[in-house]
Scaffold this motif. Sequence first.
Motif, short mmCIF file in Angstrom:
data_model
loop_
_atom_site.label_atom_id
_atom_site.label_comp_id
_atom_site.label_asym_id
_atom_site.label_seq_id
_atom_site.Cartn_x
_atom_site.Cartn_y
_atom_site.Cartn_z
N THR A 293 52.89 39.34 40.06
CA THR A 293 51.76 40.28 39.97
C THR A 293 51.33 40.49 38.53
O THR A 293 52.16 40.71 37.66
CB THR A 293 52.15 41.63 40.60
N VAL B 280 45.90 34.44 46.62
CA VAL B 280 46.21 35.85 46.42
C VAL B 280 46.82 36.41 47.71
O VAL B 280 46.30 36.18 48.80
CB VAL B 280 44.93 36.64 46.05
N VAL C 74 46.34 42.84 46.77
CA VAL C 74 45.42 43.46 45.82
C VAL C 74 45.68 44.96 45.89
O VAL C 74 45.79 45.53 46.98
CB VAL C 74 43.94 43.16 46.17
N VAL D 50 46.98 42.30 41.04
CA VAL D 50 46.77 41.17 41.94
C VAL D 50 48.09 40.39 42.03
O VAL D 50 48.71 40.09 41.01
CB VAL D 50 45.64 40.26 41.43
N ALA E 275 49.99 36.99 43.27
CA ALA E 275 49.78 35.57 43.58
C ALA E 275 50.75 35.12 44.67
O ALA E 275 51.87 35.65 44.79
CB ALA E 275 50.00 34.73 42.32
N VAL F 274 40.49 35.13 38.73
CA VAL F 274 40.55 36.57 39.01
C VAL F 274 39.69 37.33 38.01
O VAL F 274 38.88 38.19 38.38
CB VAL F 274 42.01 37.08 39.00
#
Length: 192
Positions: free
Chosen positions: A13, A51, A54, A63, A65, A78
């Motif tokens: 993140t 992703v 969020v 965000v 991954a 992003v």
Amino acid sequence: MFIETETTPNPATLKFLPGRQVMTGGTREFTSPEDAGASPLAEALFDLGDVTGVFFGQEFISVTAAPGVEWHGLKPQVVSILLDHFVSEAPLFVGGDASGIAVPAEADEDFGDDPADADIVAQIKDLLETRVRPAVANDGGDIIYRGYREGIVYLAMQGACSGCPSSTATLKHGIESLLKHYVPEVSEVRAA
């Protein structure tokens, strides 16, 4: 416009700071593309395909991954989506509102705080709000009070904190120690 990026304790993140308010209150977490339908910005981030989470804080966006995805390729995508969103002044949510609800998606279980514990619960919530949540927000996440029952405090981790390898240590050694110190009735903290 410039968007700062910060690492979080969760290597999957990143925390993005647009230099302006994201949410007018509360927080909001999206853990799937289906959840993201409420927010055009979250939906656009999930549309990248790499992703898996969020999270909107008051002044940041975290965000997460997908496993195996390298940030060096995902980060510029992003940032581009975030820049487009903020420069165009698009609404954060369908309907144009930028307020949020600080409740995890799976918060439908009622822990049923006993009214007799109202003073204890008030102390716990005050400590979470004044000492814990600001620190957790610095790491790109949030912590949500879910309930108190028989000495056990139930909390939900969100954003960067929900999948962080150190989240168990944060709950058990950091938050539990703090709550036990100030609220002797607390015997344990559990993830909910």
